[in-house]
Design a protein around this motif. Structure first.
Motif, PDB file in Angstrom:
ATOM      1  N   UNK A  47       6.611   0.139   3.174  1.00  0.00           N
ATOM      2  CA  UNK A  47       6.124  -1.106   2.561  1.00  0.00           C
ATOM      3  C   UNK A  47       4.604  -1.241   2.526  1.00  0.00           C
ATOM      4  N   UNK A  48       3.905  -0.661   3.510  1.00  0.00           N
ATOM      5  CA  UNK A  48       2.444  -0.789   3.507  1.00  0.00           C
ATOM      6  C   UNK A  48       1.810   0.411   4.199  1.00  0.00           C
ATOM      7  N   UNK A  49       0.515   0.478   4.067  1.00  0.00           N
ATOM      8  CA  UNK A  49      -0.231   1.610   4.635  1.00  0.00           C
ATOM      9  C   UNK A  49      -0.172   1.618   6.151  1.00  0.00           C
ATOM     10  N   UNK A  80      -8.895  10.608   1.794  1.00  0.00           N
ATOM     11  CA  UNK A  80      -8.311   9.268   1.900  1.00  0.00           C
ATOM     12  C   UNK A  80      -8.683   8.416   0.695  1.00  0.00           C
ATOM     13  N   UNK A  81      -9.939   8.520   0.247  1.00  0.00           N
ATOM     14  CA  UNK A  81     -10.343   7.763  -0.939  1.00  0.00           C
ATOM     15  C   UNK A  81      -9.625   8.255  -2.185  1.00  0.00           C
ATOM     16  N   UNK A  82      -9.426   9.563  -2.260  1.00  0.00           N
ATOM     17  CA  UNK A  82      -8.696  10.118  -3.404  1.00  0.00           C
ATOM     18  C   UNK A  82      -7.262   9.589  -3.429  1.00  0.00           C
ATOM     19  N   UNK A  83      -6.618   9.535  -2.265  1.00  0.00           N
ATOM     20  CA  UNK A  83      -5.254   8.995  -2.196  1.00  0.00           C
ATOM     21  C   UNK A  83      -5.239   7.512  -2.561  1.00  0.00           C
ATOM     22  N   UNK A  84      -6.264   6.788  -2.155  1.00  0.00           N
ATOM     23  CA  UNK A  84      -6.322   5.365  -2.473  1.00  0.00           C
ATOM     24  C   UNK A  84      -6.391   5.134  -3.979  1.00  0.00           C
ATOM     25  N   UNK A  85      -7.059   6.034  -4.680  1.00  0.00           N
ATOM     26  CA  UNK A  85      -7.228   5.867  -6.122  1.00  0.00           C
ATOM     27  C   UNK A  85      -6.066   6.420  -6.937  1.00  0.00           C
ATOM     28  N   UNK A  96      -1.474   1.538  -2.198  1.00  0.00           N
ATOM     29  CA  UNK A  96      -2.197   2.252  -1.140  1.00  0.00           C
ATOM     30  C   UNK A  96      -3.712   2.187  -1.321  1.00  0.00           C
ATOM     31  N   UNK A  97      -4.171   1.232  -2.113  1.00  0.00           N
ATOM     32  CA  UNK A  97      -5.603   1.131  -2.307  1.00  0.00           C
ATOM     33  C   UNK A  97      -6.341   0.815  -1.011  1.00  0.00           C
ATOM     34  N   UNK A  98      -5.646   0.218  -0.022  1.00  0.00           N
ATOM     35  CA  UNK A  98      -6.304  -0.100   1.249  1.00  0.00           C
ATOM     36  C   UNK A  98      -6.546   1.129   2.120  1.00  0.00           C
ATOM     37  N   UNK A  99      -6.170   2.310   1.642  1.00  0.00           N
ATOM     38  CA  UNK A  99      -6.564   3.534   2.343  1.00  0.00           C
ATOM     39  C   UNK A  99      -8.083   3.692   2.369  1.00  0.00           C
TER      40      UNK A  99
END
Length: 654
Positions: free
Chosen positions: A542-544, A623-628, A634-637
């Motif tokens: 459900x969340x990061x 981590x930023x790549x995964x967020x995008x 998962x933008x809060x990564x």
């Protein structure tokens, strides 16, 4: 001289405070003095602490005894050795005399033979022995041999000028005959029998194994009675101090438990302060050294004292903290600036190990530009430094016990190796009994950004991740050394043990232990399976905050080859990702590189330099790549990526 830390200073002050509490007369309600036990694993500085306190107490009665270096002795023999040490002549101090104990030791001497079948003849033999010239002194050679043995037992034989010191020490049982008869005889006599009869029985008990316990108990009583009488007879300003090293060796706890029992049977306080050390905590309650105090001990004394457990005061000697490691490095002639933070992160401040690694770091050859690679390779072949340290930490452990411990190190929790059947139960029990694992076991540390070189903002992040283990785990420093031993050939059992642990988790509640199963899969190099699971869970959870604990728990897995000294961690990350997970590298490149980078970052040697850990840039970027580009939720990564941003300067170590 080893460092004097805040914790060590706290134990010294505790000892000094109790030494100053000299009993000034009968006080039935007074608690008396505790038996202080300083707890710490091998190499934590216990013996150094005792020797330091011994030097500080040099102008008052004190004795030092090491149960590990001395041959096994019965309690009354240990009491005799301690009386021997306490009776040293010290300037401006009246010597302590032990007439009761001296008489008893003389009577139980194996060389004194009394006729057990004829009581009258036994009395005549005992009178003759006691009235003979100087109580039948041994021949000169025997006397010197006994003197040398006592000096060795008391760890005095290597002190410069020991010949002069030996001439100043009273050797039981040589005391003035009048004092021995007047005080000793009166003490052994009771309403039902005169002194001679009691001493004859004592002699017979000493020759019969069934009577040994009675002999030990009586002579320990005599030891304490002599001390009480000496302090009542002449005013003194400090209690006498006995320092006992390694009481978990043969005979140590047996002696102390009997002494505590004997002390509890008498309402009068005695002037004996005991500071002992042990490497086996035996599941006792203990206090951190910095919190120990007489008031803290007294607060734990029960109102109704039905047992003697309250007389023990167990105090933990902590490892060095980071600034203390830095100050120790600053005292050395040469110390690469990167050494203190790395050594502290590796050892977690284990005192003896810190010194060994600092000495090694100072001697590393090569130009300054190669500092990082030299430090990274400090514990790898061909130096074999890790084996040297491991041999010291495991000294006294049988080969079978050591092999069992090496196998157990593969498991995240020590007992899992037993549960999974990778070690024999009998071998595990022998390890637990012989190793004293309690002092090498610790609470599991959280696996989060701070464990991989990131920095959680201050105040701490409210979303800090919980430890993946619930039961005690091996101290990370010892486990690192054991795991490197597990991976070595020709007895390399890495694949065998990790595969057995993975299979056990797979068989037992697959879903519940999936993370543990993947932990061992990663240790086996099966990166594709790990990435596939984490990619799937990234979309399912459900969340990061639910996903990150799985990521960090799995990537805490050990590496068969933790470091490659001549290869940067960043270059090795890309190579591992492509070599071990070719499918995932194509389909989930950012996640694959992230897993490989976090896996390598679990070893502090891959996080150099400390000011800007090499892998942080890679971890933050992935981590930023995964967020995008991953699941929209998962933008809060990006928040997690921020923990790996450069925040120079680093935390201070000096």
């Amino acid at each position: 001289m080893p460092e004097r830390t805040v914790a060590v200073q706290g134990i010294e002050e505790l000892c000094h405070a109790f030494r100053a509490r000299v009993p000034d007369g009968p006080a039935p309600d007074a608690p008396g003095l505790p038996v202080i036990v300083a707890l710490g694993p091998r190499g934590s500085g216990k013996t150094t602490l005792l020797r330091r306190l011994g030097r500080q107490a040099a102008n008052r009665p004190h004795a030092f005894y090491n149960f590990r270096s001395a041959p096994p002795r019965r309690p009354h023999e240990v009491a005799g050795r301690l009386a021997y040490g306490l009776s040293q002549r010290i300037r401006h101090q009246p010597a302590l005399l032990f007439p009761r104990l001296t008489l008893g030791l003389f009577v139980v001497d194996p060389e004194l033979s009394l006729d057990a079948t004829d009581r009258g003849r036994a009395r005549r033999q005992l009178r003759q022995a006691l009235q003979g010239p100087a109580a039948q002194p041994r021949a000169a050679a025997d006397h010197l041999t006994g003197l040398a043995e006592a000096l060795k037992d008391l760890n005095l034989a290597t002190i410069p000028g020991i010949g002069l010191l030996a001439s100043l020490i009273r050797q039981p049982p040589r005391l003035p005959a009048a004092l021995t008869r007047r005080t000793g005889f009166a003490w052994y006599a009771d309403e039902r029998r005169p002194a001679l009869e009691a001493l004859i029985e004592l002699n017979q008990d000493a020759k019969d194994e069934a009577g040994h316990a009675a002999v030990d108990k009586l002579l320990c009583r005599a030891f304490l009675a002599d001390l009480r009488d000496e302090y009542a007879r002449r005013e003194r300003d400090r209690n006498c101090l006995v320092l006992l090293d390694n009481i978990d060796a043969v005979g140590g706890r047996e002696f102390l438990e009997l002494l505590v029992e004997t002390r509890s049977a008498d309402d009068r306080p005695d002037p004996l302060l005991i500071l002992a050390t042990a490497s086996d905590a035996r599941d006792v309650r203990s206090r951190p050294a910095e919190e120990a105090s007489p008031a803290d001990w007294e607060s734990g004394i029960p109102r109704l004292r039905h047992h003697s457990r309250w007389r023990w005061y167990h105090v933990r000697i902590p490892d060095l903290v980071a600034p203390e490691t830095g100050r120790l490095a600053a005292q050395m002639p040469v110390s690469p600036p990167e050494a203190p933070p790395l050594i502290h992160d590796l050892t977690l401040g284990h005192r003896w190990s810190v010194r060994q690694l600092l000495d090694t770091a100072a001697a590393l050859p090569g130009p300054d530009g190669e500092t990082v690679s030299r430090l990274r390779g400090m514990l790898t072949e061909p130096s074999r430094l890790d084996r040297t340290i491991l041999d010291h930490l495991l000294a006294g452990l049988a080969d079978e016990q050591r092999e069992t411990l090496v196998t157990c190190s593969a498991a995240r929790e020590l007992q899992t190796a037993l549960d999974a059947g990778v070690v024999d139960p009998d071998s595990y029990d022998a390890l637990r009994d012989g190793f004293g694992t309690g002092m090498w076991l610790t609470a599991p540390a959280p696996q989060d950004a701070t464990a991989r070189g990131g920095r959680v903002p201050d105040p701490p992040d409210s979303r800090a991740l919980q430890p993946p283990a619930s039961r005690p785990v091996l101290h990370p420093w010892l486990r690192l050394l054991l795991l490197q031993e597990l991976a070595r050939g020709p007895r390399n059992r890495w694949d065998e043990v990790h595969d057995a642990l993975r299979s056990w988790f797979r068989r037992s509640h697959h879903d519940e232990h999936r993370i543990d199963e993947l932990y061992h899969a990663l240790a086996l190099g099966e990166l594709d399976e790990v990435v596939a699971h984490l990619a799937r869970r990234l979309g399912q959870l459900p969340d990061t905050d639910a996903w990150l604990p799985e990521l960090y728990a799995i990537t805490a897995a050990p590496l068969r080859r933790p470091v490659e000294p001549d290869r940067s961690a960043s270059l090795r990350t890309d190579a591992l990702a492509q070599e071990l997970a070719p499918e995932s590298f194509g389909a989930h490149r950012a996640l694959t590189v992230l897993v490989a980078a976090l896996w390598l970052a679990s070893d502090p040697r891959n996080r150099l330099p400390a000011a800007r850990p090499e892998l942080n840039a890679t971890i933050g970027a992935m981590l930023r790549d995964l967020a995008l580009h991953s699941h929209p939720a998962r933008v809060d990564l990006r928040h997690e990526a921020e923990k790996y941003a450069d925040r120079s300067p680093t935390r201070p170590y000096r």
